[in-house]
Design a protein around this motif. Structure first.
Motif, PDB file in Angstrom:
ATOM      1  N   THR A   1       5.003  43.130  17.640  1.00 29.04           N
ATOM      2  CA  THR A   1       6.122  43.814  16.986  1.00 29.04           C
ATOM      3  C   THR A   1       6.324  43.290  15.569  1.00 29.04           C
ATOM      4  OG1 THR A   1       7.219  44.118  19.133  1.00 29.04           O
ATOM      5  CG2 THR A   1       8.574  44.382  17.148  1.00 29.04           C
ATOM      6  N   GLN A   2       6.217  41.984  15.382  1.00 24.49           N
ATOM      7  CA  GLN A   2       6.370  41.396  14.057  1.00 24.49           C
ATOM      8  C   GLN A   2       5.310  41.910  13.086  1.00 24.49           C
ATOM      9  OE1 GLN A   2       6.871  37.113  13.928  1.00 24.49           O
ATOM     10  NE2 GLN A   2       8.005  37.114  15.850  1.00 24.49           N
ATOM     11  N   GLU A   3       4.078  42.044  13.577  1.00 26.07           N
ATOM     12  CA  GLU A   3       3.005  42.565  12.730  1.00 26.07           C
ATOM     13  C   GLU A   3       3.314  43.996  12.302  1.00 26.07           C
ATOM     14  OE1 GLU A   3      -1.745  43.796  12.958  1.00 26.07           O
ATOM     15  OE2 GLU A   3      -0.767  42.859  14.677  1.00 26.07           O
TER      16      GLU A   3
ATOM     17  N   ARG B   1       1.932  55.580   8.953  1.00 31.30           N
ATOM     18  CA  ARG B   1       0.876  54.803   8.296  1.00 31.30           C
ATOM     19  C   ARG B   1       0.711  53.442   8.945  1.00 31.30           C
ATOM     20  NH1 ARG B   1      -3.988  54.501   6.129  1.00 31.30           N
ATOM     21  NH2 ARG B   1      -4.164  52.785   4.623  1.00 31.30           N
ATOM     22  N   ALA B   2       1.816  52.800   9.285  1.00 38.54           N
ATOM     23  CA  ALA B   2       1.753  51.490   9.942  1.00 38.54           C
ATOM     24  C   ALA B   2       1.094  51.590  11.312  1.00 38.54           C
ATOM     25  CB  ALA B   2       3.157  50.900  10.071  1.00 38.54           C
ATOM     26  N   SER B   3       1.379  52.667  12.017  1.00 32.86           N
ATOM     27  CA  SER B   3       0.746  52.882  13.331  1.00 32.86           C
ATOM     28  C   SER B   3      -0.757  53.058  13.180  1.00 32.86           C
ATOM     29  CB  SER B   3       1.349  54.113  14.011  1.00 32.86           C
ATOM     30  OG  SER B   3       2.705  53.910  14.304  1.00 32.86           O
TER      31      SER B   3
ATOM     32  N   ARG C   1      10.639  53.797  17.209  1.00 28.40           N
ATOM     33  CA  ARG C   1      11.554  53.476  16.114  1.00 28.40           C
ATOM     34  C   ARG C   1      12.986  53.407  16.628  1.00 28.40           C
ATOM     35  NH1 ARG C   1      11.425  57.277  10.978  1.00 28.40           N
ATOM     36  NH2 ARG C   1      13.373  58.164  11.725  1.00 28.40           N
ATOM     37  N   THR C   2      13.627  52.279  16.380  1.00 28.12           N
ATOM     38  CA  THR C   2      15.008  52.081  16.818  1.00 28.12           C
ATOM     39  C   THR C   2      15.880  51.749  15.611  1.00 28.12           C
ATOM     40  OG1 THR C   2      14.779  49.693  17.176  1.00 28.12           O
ATOM     41  CG2 THR C   2      14.172  51.155  19.005  1.00 28.12           C
TER      42      THR C   2
ATOM     43  N   VAL D   1       5.084  48.145   8.299  1.00 26.88           N
ATOM     44  CA  VAL D   1       5.909  49.305   7.963  1.00 26.88           C
ATOM     45  C   VAL D   1       6.874  48.974   6.829  1.00 26.88           C
ATOM     46  CG1 VAL D   1       7.803  48.896   9.595  1.00 26.88           C
ATOM     47  CG2 VAL D   1       7.220  51.236   8.946  1.00 26.88           C
ATOM     48  N   THR D   2       7.335  47.734   6.757  1.00 23.37           N
ATOM     49  CA  THR D   2       8.238  47.323   5.683  1.00 23.37           C
ATOM     50  C   THR D   2       7.533  47.366   4.333  1.00 23.37           C
ATOM     51  OG1 THR D   2       9.541  45.891   7.148  1.00 23.37           O
ATOM     52  CG2 THR D   2       9.684  45.447   4.791  1.00 23.37           C
TER      53      THR D   2
END
Length: 213
Positions: free
Chosen positions: A6-8, A43-45, A54-55, A13-14
């Motif tokens: 999750t952190q990666e 793109r991150a995916s 996404r939450t 995405v950030t």
């Protein structure tokens, strides 16, 4: 706390989202924000191979404007010489300095003057370059290095964001925090400053048009 996967994904995405913001809409409205987040999330995916739901909590971790203002505050104080003190002389000096900087967008010029026709060096003020360097060109992990094509040339929306953070018409966000003579925190929000941002961005485009060869 989030697991490594999750952190990666959040980190990826950030970076994607902030790069899009700089080029397209540093102070997005709801529609722009949703569009940019969707594109960045997709793109991150693709990059990480992670399909994360996404939450609101994850989305809240992504921020640019608040980070800029937190880095800007100490630079404003150091570059312009605001002095933290309760003495009457220091308060008077801080108030006068804040007034001078707001006059005719003095803060954006290398050489400030009481009259606009005597100002010169637009966008060459030392503070502007310091902010740009601090925000986007500090180390190899910064967005300018990861997404070099987005920053050559430096995007006007990002520059307009810098000007907005310094100056708020008719007051200044960080400068106005000294208008009483002592520092007082003022929120830097999209709702409050979006129109100011648009004004600065239009000014930059007009300046480009007026100075093109």
């Amino acid at each position: 706390d989030y697991d490594n996967v999750t952190q990666e994904f959040i980190a990826t995405v950030t970076r994607e989202y902030r790069a899009h913001l700089c080029v397209q809409a540093p102070m997005p409205d709801h529609t722009q924000e949703t569009m940019l987040l969707n594109a960045s999330w997709a793109r991150a995916s693709q990059v990480t191979g992670i399909n994360l739901t996404r939450t609101p909590k994850l989305v809240k971790l992504i921020s640019t404007a608040s980070q800029l203002k937190s880095k800007l505050q100490p630079l404003i104080k150091a570059v312009y010489g605001f002095y933290s003190s309760q003495s009457k002389s220091a308060i008077k000096k801080n108030w006068a300095l804040a007034e001078e900087l707001k006059e005719g967008m003095n803060f954006a010029f290398k050489h400030m003057a009481a009259h606009e026709d005597r100002q010169h060096g637009f966008l060459k003020a030392m503070l502007i370059q310091k902010i740009v360097n601090t925000m986007w060109f500090t180390n190899k992990h910064d967005d300018s290095v990861i997404f070099p094509n987005h920053f050559k040339p430096f995007p006007y929306p990002a520059l307009a964001l810098v000007l907005t953070a310094i100056h708020r018409f008719p007051c200044a966000c960080c400068i106005d925090e000294w208008m009483t003579g002592t520092w007082t925190d003022i929120a830097f929000t999209i709702q409050e400053y979006h129109n100011v941002f648009e004004s600065h961005l239009n000014c930059l485009w007009a300046f480009k048009e007026a100075t093109k060869e």
